[in-house]
Write a protein that holds these residues in place. Sequence first.
Motif, mmCIF file in Angstrom:
data_model
loop_
_atom_site.group_PDB
_atom_site.id
_atom_site.type_symbol
_atom_site.label_atom_id
_atom_site.label_comp_id
_atom_site.label_asym_id
_atom_site.label_seq_id
_atom_site.Cartn_x
_atom_site.Cartn_y
_atom_site.Cartn_z
ATOM 1 N N CYS A 14 0.805 -1.221 0.000
ATOM 2 C CA CYS A 14 0.000 0.000 0.000
ATOM 3 C C CYS A 14 0.839 1.271 0.000
ATOM 4 O O CYS A 14 0.312 2.354 -0.201
ATOM 5 C CB CYS A 14 -0.972 0.012 1.180
ATOM 6 S SG CYS A 14 -0.170 0.171 2.770
ATOM 7 N N GLY A 15 2.160 1.142 0.231
ATOM 8 C CA GLY A 15 3.016 2.314 0.146
ATOM 9 C C GLY A 15 3.092 3.136 1.426
ATOM 10 O O GLY A 15 3.762 4.168 1.453
ATOM 11 N N MET A 16 2.430 2.715 2.502
ATOM 12 C CA MET A 16 2.526 3.452 3.768
ATOM 13 C C MET A 16 3.928 3.266 4.356
ATOM 14 O O MET A 16 4.545 2.233 4.171
ATOM 15 C CB MET A 16 1.504 2.898 4.781
ATOM 16 C CG MET A 16 0.088 3.371 4.567
ATOM 17 S SD MET A 16 -0.128 5.130 4.822
ATOM 18 C CE MET A 16 -0.149 5.183 6.611
ATOM 19 N N ASP A 17 4.419 4.277 5.080
ATOM 20 C CA ASP A 17 5.708 4.057 5.743
ATOM 21 C C ASP A 17 5.601 4.213 7.250
ATOM 22 O O ASP A 17 4.751 4.931 7.763
ATOM 23 C CB ASP A 17 6.803 4.932 5.129
ATOM 24 C CG ASP A 17 6.409 6.383 5.063
ATOM 25 O OD1 ASP A 17 5.998 6.926 6.099
ATOM 26 O OD2 ASP A 17 6.520 6.983 3.973
ATOM 27 N N TYR A 18 6.469 3.503 7.959
ATOM 28 C CA TYR A 18 6.442 3.458 9.428
ATOM 29 C C TYR A 18 7.852 3.612 9.965
ATOM 30 O O TYR A 18 8.814 3.199 9.330
ATOM 31 C CB TYR A 18 5.873 2.109 9.902
ATOM 32 C CG TYR A 18 4.519 1.817 9.325
ATOM 33 C CD1 TYR A 18 3.368 2.340 9.892
ATOM 34 C CD2 TYR A 18 4.406 1.043 8.164
ATOM 35 C CE1 TYR A 18 2.126 2.096 9.334
ATOM 36 C CE2 TYR A 18 3.165 0.808 7.602
ATOM 37 C CZ TYR A 18 2.032 1.326 8.194
ATOM 38 O OH TYR A 18 0.809 1.108 7.633
ATOM 39 N N PRO A 19 8.015 4.164 11.163
ATOM 40 C CA PRO A 19 9.346 4.295 11.738
ATOM 41 C C PRO A 19 9.915 2.965 12.218
ATOM 42 O O PRO A 19 11.120 2.836 12.388
ATOM 43 C CB PRO A 19 9.125 5.254 12.909
ATOM 44 C CG PRO A 19 7.680 5.167 13.232
ATOM 45 C CD PRO A 19 6.971 4.820 11.971
ATOM 46 N N SER A 27 -1.720 -0.828 8.015
ATOM 47 C CA SER A 27 -2.698 -0.157 7.171
ATOM 48 C C SER A 27 -3.475 -1.124 6.278
ATOM 49 O O SER A 27 -4.686 -1.178 6.320
ATOM 50 C CB SER A 27 -1.994 0.889 6.323
ATOM 51 O OG SER A 27 -2.826 1.332 5.315
ATOM 52 N N CYS A 28 -2.754 -1.939 5.471
ATOM 53 C CA CYS A 28 -3.467 -2.800 4.528
ATOM 54 C C CYS A 28 -3.557 -4.243 4.998
ATOM 55 O O CYS A 28 -4.156 -5.083 4.312
ATOM 56 C CB CYS A 28 -2.825 -2.724 3.146
ATOM 57 S SG CYS A 28 -1.198 -3.473 3.061
ATOM 58 N N LYS A 29 -2.944 -4.543 6.156
ATOM 59 C CA LYS A 29 -3.023 -5.874 6.793
ATOM 60 C C LYS A 29 -2.354 -6.990 5.991
ATOM 61 O O LYS A 29 -2.650 -8.162 6.183
ATOM 62 C CB LYS A 29 -4.486 -6.277 7.073
ATOM 63 C CG LYS A 29 -5.297 -5.236 7.845
ATOM 64 C CD LYS A 29 -4.966 -5.251 9.320
ATOM 65 C CE LYS A 29 -5.789 -4.265 10.114
ATOM 66 N NZ LYS A 29 -5.065 -3.059 10.524
ATOM 67 N N GLU A 30 -1.454 -6.636 5.055
ATOM 68 C CA GLU A 30 -0.691 -7.656 4.342
ATOM 69 C C GLU A 30 0.488 -8.080 5.206
ATOM 70 O O GLU A 30 1.054 -7.273 5.945
ATOM 71 C CB GLU A 30 -0.159 -7.087 3.010
ATOM 72 C CG GLU A 30 -1.179 -7.020 1.917
ATOM 73 C CD GLU A 30 -1.611 -8.378 1.407
ATOM 74 O OE1 GLU A 30 -0.745 -9.238 1.166
ATOM 75 O OE2 GLU A 30 -2.840 -8.584 1.296
ATOM 76 N N TRP A 31 0.887 -9.354 5.096
ATOM 77 C CA TRP A 31 2.011 -9.850 5.884
ATOM 78 C C TRP A 31 3.307 -9.724 5.109
ATOM 79 O O TRP A 31 3.314 -9.912 3.888
ATOM 80 C CB TRP A 31 1.775 -11.302 6.274
ATOM 81 C CG TRP A 31 0.722 -11.440 7.331
ATOM 82 C CD1 TRP A 31 -0.613 -11.626 7.115
ATOM 83 C CD2 TRP A 31 0.911 -11.341 8.741
ATOM 84 N NE1 TRP A 31 -1.266 -11.663 8.309
ATOM 85 C CE2 TRP A 31 -0.366 -11.496 9.338
ATOM 86 C CE3 TRP A 31 2.028 -11.147 9.570
ATOM 87 C CZ2 TRP A 31 -0.554 -11.464 10.708
ATOM 88 C CZ3 TRP A 31 1.835 -11.118 10.934
ATOM 89 C CH2 TRP A 31 0.565 -11.267 11.503
ATOM 90 N N VAL A 192 8.446 -0.395 -4.550
ATOM 91 C CA VAL A 192 7.490 0.687 -4.327
ATOM 92 C C VAL A 192 8.098 2.048 -4.586
ATOM 93 O O VAL A 192 7.499 2.885 -5.259
ATOM 94 C CB VAL A 192 7.000 0.728 -2.859
ATOM 95 C CG1 VAL A 192 5.795 1.629 -2.740
ATOM 96 C CG2 VAL A 192 6.745 -0.615 -2.325
ATOM 97 N N SER A 193 9.314 2.263 -4.036
ATOM 98 C CA SER A 193 9.848 3.614 -4.151
ATOM 99 C C SER A 193 10.182 3.941 -5.597
ATOM 100 O O SER A 193 9.982 5.067 -6.033
ATOM 101 C CB SER A 193 11.046 3.801 -3.233
ATOM 102 O OG SER A 193 12.010 2.861 -3.537
#
Length: 458
Positions: A14-19, A27-31, A192-193
């Motif tokens: 989904c392209g979300m980023d986390y620290p 976010s998208c619940k993918e493993w 993704v990037s």
Amino acid sequence: MATKNKTVYVCSNCGMDYPKWYGQCPSCKEWNTLKEMNISTSSANVPAWGTKSSERTDKSSPINIREVEYSHTQRIDTMDMELNRILGGGLVRGSLTLLGGEPGIGKSTLMLQLALRAKGIRTLYVSGEESPSQIKMRAERIGVTNDECYVLSETNTESIFNHVKDISPDLLVIDSIQTLYTSTSDSAAGSVSQIRESAALLMRYAKSSGTPIVLIGHITKDGTLAGPKILEHMVDTVLSFEGDRNHIYRIVRCIKNRFGSTDEIGIYHMSGGGLRVVENPSQALISQYNASLSGNSIAVTLEGMRPIMIEVQALVSSAVYGNPQHSTTGYDTKRLNMLLAVLEKRVGFRLSSKDVFLNITGGIRVDDPALDLAVVASVLSSSEDISIGDKVCFAAEVGLSGEIRPVTRIEQRIAEAARLGFNIIFISRYNKVRIEDYPSIRVMPIERVEQLIKLCFS
Ligand code: TYD
Ligand code: MG
């Protein structure tokens, strides 16, 4: 100016980023989709909260909406009536369109057809997957020549821009966005990037030059765009190529459109000479219909704004093993189970202990609730082994208490059935129609599923 490298974890779905790293994307619940990425941050990136106009160097400035100039002739005719209709009248200048679909469905064919057919428009078709000679072979099959169509085999986004500068095309096609890479990001092509950076560069080019760009994107088996969903948010228009590549019919559906409605679909079939528009889909989809066989019925569904006649087939047989099977193709299995439960509870047909198979012919997936009555009719027809008469069709929803519920755009549905020479159409009594408006077809308004049984199967 202090510069430091920061590590973030980016979800490849989904392209979300986390620290920090997670096994499952919150976010998208993918493993297992979070990948480590380095980004450089510098204190110079911190925005200053506004400076006076005399001290500024930015080029943009607010304009009063009454003074914004806008012309209606900003669309490019794709010379493909279905594509024009789906896009709301042609490709908008400066727009970024994403065409997604499974491998082998015909994305490259559709775009090459567009590039070859569009007259007076210079196209640059960039392929990261095929060589110019392979593209030429495809063009030979399509059988159209165009002096203004250029092909380029390239995967580096910066090099593509160099060629774009030389050729200055009126339309740019990228086949596919997943093969591109840019030197501004150091991760692998297809990550993704890379996709995000390349798409962002292309979008900036489209907006600044007014050149429409079409990005082809691959879709994974579960129906999501491989890589980031973020592309769907970035682009102006998302087209999805659906259907089974083993079937002849292919559907192009518009999922998002900043310049038109998302209700339209286009129906094509893959021929030996490229994708052909199916001009009369109703006729094509019911051409194999055999009214003398039990278990077959015809429904009038809506695809986008267009009414389309579609064939529903059911097969009811005694369950061989303990657990009965209920399986569907092109229809929601849960919806079928619900309709079987209604038939059992309201009219006493014990069908849930039998094997029930349901098929929508032509490889098309339908979610329209107006299909319910045809599904019920097919199931009963197969179960009782009584065929539904010739030239009979259905358009109504079935509710949990066995009531026949109204559906949208009933007038268009009845008109389509009449146009194709049907004699009888079953609809809900709660759909307010003036029967005398349709002299060539008998409109049968019914209220409950029991009435259908009385009228068709006794
Ligand atoms: P393609 O456009 O390459 O699909 P995608 O880019 O979505 O992966 O073509 C899909 C299939 O269509 C391929 O198996 C070959 C077939 N085909 C035809 O049957 N007729 C044709 O005229 C063309 C060009 C392709
Ligand atoms: Mg392709």
